[in-house]
Design an enzyme around this catalytic site. Structure first.
Site, PDB file in Angstrom:
ATOM      1  CB  CYS A 190     -14.230  -3.222   0.762  1.00 18.85           C
ATOM      2  SG  CYS A 190     -15.029  -4.739   1.048  1.00 18.85           S
TER       3      CYS A 190
ATOM      4  CB  CYS B 280     -15.843  -8.743   6.677  1.00 15.56           C
ATOM      5  SG  CYS B 280     -14.805  -7.902   7.017  1.00 15.56           S
TER       6      CYS B 280
ATOM      7  CB  CYS C 277     -12.640  -1.476   3.973  1.00 15.74           C
ATOM      8  SG  CYS C 277     -11.703  -2.476   5.240  1.00 15.74           S
TER       9      CYS C 277
ATOM     10  CB  CYS D  38      -9.799  -8.902   1.631  1.00 13.07           C
ATOM     11  SG  CYS D  38      -9.998  -8.727   3.374  1.00 13.07           S
TER      12      CYS D  38
ATOM     13  CE  LYS E  22      -8.287   3.256   9.206  1.00 12.87           C
ATOM     14  NZ  LYS E  22      -9.124   2.541   8.130  1.00 12.87           N
TER      15      LYS E  22
ATOM     16  CE  LYS F  69      -6.794  -0.708  10.812  1.00  5.55           C
ATOM     17  NZ  LYS F  69      -8.004  -1.247   9.754  1.00  5.55           N
TER      18      LYS F  69
ATOM     19  NE  ARG G 184      -3.079   1.554   9.515  1.00  6.10           N
ATOM     20  CZ  ARG G 184      -3.769   0.548   9.259  1.00  6.10           C
ATOM     21  NH1 ARG G 184      -4.633   0.559   8.163  1.00  6.10           N
ATOM     22  NH2 ARG G 184      -3.832  -0.447   9.958  1.00  6.10           N
TER      23      ARG G 184
ATOM     24  NE  ARG H 181      -3.796  -0.058   2.522  1.00  3.91           N
ATOM     25  CZ  ARG H 181      -4.546  -0.493   3.670  1.00  3.91           C
ATOM     26  NH1 ARG H 181      -4.121   0.014   4.558  1.00  3.91           N
ATOM     27  NH2 ARG H 181      -5.452  -1.563   3.548  1.00  3.91           N
TER      28      ARG H 181
HETATM   29 FE1  SRM Z   1      -9.581  -1.633   5.600  1.00  6.25          FE
HETATM   30  C1  SRM Z   1      -8.420  -4.239   7.164  1.00  6.25           C
HETATM   31  C2  SRM Z   1      -8.748  -2.726   2.585  1.00  6.25           C
HETATM   32  C3  SRM Z   1     -10.016   1.372   4.413  1.00  6.25           C
HETATM   33  C4  SRM Z   1     -11.610  -0.811   8.523  1.00  6.25           C
HETATM   34  N1  SRM Z   1      -8.705  -3.241   5.036  1.00  6.25           N
HETATM   35  C5  SRM Z   1      -8.159  -4.246   5.928  1.00  6.25           C
HETATM   36  C6  SRM Z   1      -7.438  -5.259   5.120  1.00  6.25           C
HETATM   37  C7  SRM Z   1      -5.951  -4.885   5.187  1.00  6.25           C
HETATM   38  C8  SRM Z   1      -7.605  -6.664   5.365  1.00  6.25           C
HETATM   39  C9  SRM Z   1      -6.506  -7.300   6.584  1.00  6.25           C
HETATM   40  O1  SRM Z   1      -6.304  -6.656   7.373  1.00  6.25           O
HETATM   41  O2  SRM Z   1      -5.916  -8.406   6.137  1.00  6.25           O
HETATM   42  C10 SRM Z   1      -8.159  -5.087   3.686  1.00  6.25           C
HETATM   43  C11 SRM Z   1      -7.029  -5.689   2.457  1.00  6.25           C
HETATM   44  C12 SRM Z   1      -8.013  -6.017   1.282  1.00  6.25           C
HETATM   45  C13 SRM Z   1      -7.107  -6.130   0.060  1.00  6.25           C
HETATM   46  O3  SRM Z   1      -6.981  -7.260  -0.307  1.00  6.25           O
HETATM   47  O4  SRM Z   1      -6.685  -5.232  -0.550  1.00  6.25           O
HETATM   48  C14 SRM Z   1      -8.562  -3.670   3.917  1.00  6.25           C
HETATM   49  N2  SRM Z   1      -9.414  -1.008   3.892  1.00  6.25           N
HETATM   50  C15 SRM Z   1      -9.073  -1.537   2.633  1.00  6.25           C
HETATM   51  C16 SRM Z   1      -9.291  -0.896   1.443  1.00  6.25           C
HETATM   52  C17 SRM Z   1      -8.444  -0.967   0.319  1.00  6.25           C
HETATM   53  C18 SRM Z   1     -10.704  -0.813   1.110  1.00  6.25           C
HETATM   54  C19 SRM Z   1     -11.016  -0.348  -0.288  1.00  6.25           C
HETATM   55  O5  SRM Z   1     -11.554  -1.212  -1.098  1.00  6.25           O
HETATM   56  O6  SRM Z   1     -10.464   0.870  -0.799  1.00  6.25           O
HETATM   57  C20 SRM Z   1      -9.059   0.760   2.288  1.00  6.25           C
HETATM   58  C21 SRM Z   1      -7.545   1.008   2.276  1.00  6.25           C
HETATM   59  C22 SRM Z   1      -7.329   2.486   2.949  1.00  6.25           C
HETATM   60  C23 SRM Z   1      -6.046   2.964   2.877  1.00  6.25           C
HETATM   61  O7  SRM Z   1      -5.514   3.299   1.723  1.00  6.25           O
HETATM   62  O8  SRM Z   1      -5.319   3.039   3.755  1.00  6.25           O
HETATM   63  C24 SRM Z   1      -9.514   0.319   3.665  1.00  6.25           C
HETATM   64  N3  SRM Z   1     -10.526   0.007   6.291  1.00  6.25           N
HETATM   65  C25 SRM Z   1     -10.988   1.183   5.580  1.00  6.25           C
HETATM   66  C26 SRM Z   1     -11.757   2.009   6.274  1.00  6.25           C
HETATM   67  C27 SRM Z   1     -12.162   3.375   5.507  1.00  6.25           C
HETATM   68  C28 SRM Z   1     -11.438   4.637   6.078  1.00  6.25           C
HETATM   69  O9  SRM Z   1     -10.411   4.279   6.605  1.00  6.25           O
HETATM   70  O10 SRM Z   1     -11.915   5.630   5.607  1.00  6.25           O
HETATM   71  C29 SRM Z   1     -12.225   1.253   7.096  1.00  6.25           C
HETATM   72  C30 SRM Z   1     -13.130   1.826   8.102  1.00  6.25           C
HETATM   73  C31 SRM Z   1     -12.946   3.175   9.383  1.00  6.25           C
HETATM   74  C32 SRM Z   1     -12.127   2.655  10.426  1.00  6.25           C
HETATM   75  O11 SRM Z   1     -10.948   2.212  10.418  1.00  6.25           O
HETATM   76  O12 SRM Z   1     -12.937   2.356  11.620  1.00  6.25           O
HETATM   77  C33 SRM Z   1     -11.277   0.262   7.499  1.00  6.25           C
HETATM   78  N4  SRM Z   1      -9.820  -2.384   7.582  1.00  6.25           N
HETATM   79  C34 SRM Z   1     -10.531  -1.784   8.340  1.00  6.25           C
HETATM   80  C35 SRM Z   1     -10.715  -2.932   9.515  1.00  6.25           C
HETATM   81  C36 SRM Z   1     -11.707  -2.818  10.983  1.00  6.25           C
HETATM   82  C37 SRM Z   1     -10.754  -1.859  12.045  1.00  6.25           C
HETATM   83  C38 SRM Z   1     -11.377  -2.032  13.258  1.00  6.25           C
HETATM   84  O13 SRM Z   1     -11.588  -0.989  14.088  1.00  6.25           O
HETATM   85  O14 SRM Z   1     -11.961  -2.940  13.643  1.00  6.25           O
HETATM   86  C39 SRM Z   1      -9.703  -4.113   9.119  1.00  6.25           C
HETATM   87  C40 SRM Z   1      -9.622  -4.987  10.114  1.00  6.25           C
HETATM   88  C41 SRM Z   1      -8.465  -4.848  11.367  1.00  6.25           C
HETATM   89  O15 SRM Z   1      -7.905  -3.692  11.358  1.00  6.25           O
HETATM   90  O16 SRM Z   1      -8.408  -5.827  12.120  1.00  6.25           O
HETATM   91  C42 SRM Z   1      -9.280  -3.543   8.011  1.00  6.25           C
HETATM   92 FE1  SF4 Z   2     -11.714  -7.090   3.556  1.00  8.71          FE
HETATM   93 FE2  SF4 Z   2     -13.660  -6.560   5.177  1.00  8.71          FE
HETATM   94 FE3  SF4 Z   2     -12.131  -4.551   4.510  1.00  8.71          FE
HETATM   95 FE4  SF4 Z   2     -13.865  -5.544   2.784  1.00  8.71          FE
HETATM   96  S1  SF4 Z   2     -14.513  -4.731   4.671  1.00  8.71           S
HETATM   97  S2  SF4 Z   2     -11.524  -5.335   2.429  1.00  8.71           S
HETATM   98  S3  SF4 Z   2     -13.710  -7.935   3.656  1.00  8.71           S
HETATM   99  S4  SF4 Z   2     -11.592  -6.232   5.814  1.00  8.71           S
END
Ligand code: SRM
Ligand code: SF4
Length: 558
Positions: free
Chosen positions: A428, A473, A477, A434, A209, A207, A144, A75
């Protein structure tokens, strides 16, 4: 630290890592497996790298007694989503040479490269550095990628907010020498005593943000951030920022201890105070966040456990001043405005629609070739939006026709005829990369839209601004809990249906049905959209209608 409970395993890994060095070099060089050790898997995240495996062939490989097909996702963090055309072309080249070929724009204005085999990770990282880009802290328990509203037309305000965000980025970026040593060839040194003056040796509990928004747009979903700065403007100047704390969306199905939360606006600070506010809020989370239970470790839980008043008082104490109460502001909408916009500086900005942010050549829409062709003639910059789209920013008026020609030649001018449902929709990544996906998302969105659109048309709602988001899930994201309609994956082909978010990003939706298949979802939406078409008030958004009529909200639970 806030708890006497045992530390989580990741805390031990961070603590023993010598400021994120671990044994990453050895793990990457090990030819016996396509994976890295568990410790290095955790540490690599801080360097912007996730170990994944191709889930489409996971079972097949297991049956053949083969290890999973390990791949890495890299990333690239881009504060405010900004990169130059030369950097764009470099990233595309890296995707072709070292990764699976496609560039993926993310909901946090970053770029992801998927399908990087272990043997290519170092080369990809070297090339990213040579392009003047970085992946540090794109993932991991640190601040981040800082998101900033791209705001094309108000170029002066954008510049002020962006410059302020860069100061925060500088302050919150990890300082460890590990990144330079592993990826940039700096001589390996013994870790210093205090390589991380802000974070310390175990970084944050989870994390973190940060976002900057300039009202009335809320195109970065400011209330989903752990820490949000909301610009307060007077006659084309930013006089300060409201400070919003404790946003976050991740939850676990069926576990009420986990929940999405909107950030609470607690104070107003001057532009000069922004960096100190950011450092002290991070410091509060570092010192008081939960380090025993990672599902309870985000700042939103610290805010709720301690109380908003305590956070404000602690922030004031650390700053040594009492911050003023927040100032009034108004948000009018989320999402991007597609097409050309003229900036106040006379420059033109084109927001291109990129479905789910996936930059590939597919059928008649050749995103990769088209954007590369634009990059070869474009003299301004690119801005990745927080809605997975791309802005060709800072185009001279005399160049507009040339860019338009390239856009049309590559079939990318379809944005002009998109119906609002499709234009607003986000998904997402989910399968196949993922590791946390429970259901399809990016690959399912086009199919689901093709089934929902005729229902909207049937009810005469084809031109209504309806906000749909899908995730594989409950981690959130694509920020589903802010959408009017959200499908949140539970199992293959099954989703929880959330309804009733708003169009300005200021209201969470609610769980309407915990576990539905496609036919049930479409039937439910058919019914509700039909009621909406019949009984809505003039100008009433779908989410507001669902609240007024008691489908969700206080009236539904009363
Ligand atoms: Fe996310 C984890 C993709 C924005 C909440 N996110 C992941 C992971 C890395 C899976 C993993 O941990 O193994 C995903 C990778 C998938 C892949 O194959 O690419 C993933 N998140 C993404 C992206 C690529 C979604 C997209 O379709 O664009 C976004 C990348 C952001 C970036 O460039 O930094 C992405 N993730 C977000 C957002 C939205 C935001 O930040 O505005 C959220 C919700 C806001 C928040 O953080 O509360 C988000 N991602 C999560 C979470 C849940 C965190 C939590 O508090 O529970 C996880 C899982 C974790 O951290 O354990 C996660
Ligand atoms: Fe993966 Fe869940 Fe984030 Fe979708 S919402 S990219 S399934 S961790």
């Amino acid at each position: 630290m806030s708890t006497d409970k045992p530390l989580s395993a990741v805390e031990h890994i961070k603590g023993a890592s010598r400021f994120l060095r671990g044994t990453i070099e050895g793990s990457l060089a090990d030819p016996v497996t396509g994976a890295v050790t568990e410790e290095d898997r955790q540490l690599l995240k801080f360097h912007g790298i996730y170990q994944q495996d191709d889930r489409d062939i996971r079972h097949e490989r297991a049956e053949q007694k083969l290890e999973p097909d390990y791949i890495f996702m890299v990333r690239i963090r881009l504060p405010g989503g900004i990169l130059t055309p030369a950097q764009w072309l470099a990233v595309d080249g890296i995707a072709q040479r070292y990764a699976g070929g496609s560039v993926r724009l993310t909901t946090r204005q970053s770029i992801q490269l998927h399908y990087v085999p272990k043997r290519n990770v170092k080369d990809a990282m070297r090339a990213i550095g040579e392009a003047g880009l970085s992946t540090i802290a794109a993932c991991g328990d640190v601040s981040r990628n800082v998101v900033v509203t791209p705001l094309p037309e108000q170029s002066a305000l954008h510049r002020i907010a962006y410059d302020k965000a860069l100061e925060v980025v500088e302050a919150l970026t990890p300082k460890t020498g590990a990144y330079r040593e592993i990826w940039r060839g700096a001589p390996a040194g013994e870790p210093g005593e205090n390589e991380e003056p802000l974070y310390g040796p175990v970084y944050l509990p989870r994390k973190f943000k940060v976002g900057f928004v300039v009202p009335p747009l809320n195109d970065i979903d400011i209330f989903a951030q752990d820490l949000g700065f909301i610009a307060i403007t007077r006659s084309k100047q930013i006089v300060g920022y409201n400070v919003a704390v404790g946003g976050g969306l991740g939850m676990t199905h069926g576990d009420p201890k986990t929940y999405p939360r909107l950030a609470t606006t607690i104070a107003f600070c001057t532009p000069e105070q922004v960096v100190a506010v950011a450092e002290h809020i991070v410091g509060i989370q570092r010192d008081h966040g939960d380090r025993s239970d990672r599902s309870h470790a985000r700042f939103k839980y610290t805010v709720d456990d301690r109380g908003v008043d305590w956070i404000k008082a602690e922030l004031d104490r650390r700053l040594g001043v009492v911050l003023e109460p927040p100032k009034p502001f108004e948000l009018t909408h989320t999402g991007d405005r597609l097409g050309w916009i003229e900036g106040e500086d006379g420059r033109m900005h084109l927001t291109l629609f990129v479905p789910s942010g996936r930059v590939v050549d597919r059928d008649g829409q050749r995103f990769r070739s088209g954007i590369n062709a634009i990059a070869r003639v474009h003299e301004g910059e690119f801005r990745v939006t927080a809605n997975q789209n791309l802005i060709v920013a800072g185009v001279a008026k005399e160049k507009v026709a040339e860019i338009d020609r390239i856009v049309a030649e590559h079939g990318l001018d379809f944005y002009a005829s998109l119906k609002p449902l499709r234009r607003n929709a986000m998904s997402c990544v989910a399968f196949p990369t993922c590791g946390l996906a429970m259901a399809e998302s990016e690959r399912y969105l086009p199919e689901f839209l093709a089934k929902l659109e005729p229902i909207l048309e049937k009810h005469g709602l084809g031109d209504e601004d309806i906000l749909l988001r899908i995730t594989g899930c409950p981690n959130g994201c694509a920020r589903p809990y802010l959408a009017e309609i959200a499908l949140v994956g539970r199992a293959p082909g099954r989703y929880a249906l959330f309804l009733g978010g708003g169009l300005t990003g200021e209201r969470l939706n609610e769980l309407y049905a915990p576990n539905l298949g496609e036919a049930e979802i479409l039937a439910t939406l058919d019914q509700l959209l039909g009621d909406y078409a019949k009984d809505r008030k003039p100008g009433e958004p779908f989410g507001d209608f669902l609240h007024r009529t008691g489908v969700v909200g206080a009236a539904a639970t009363a």
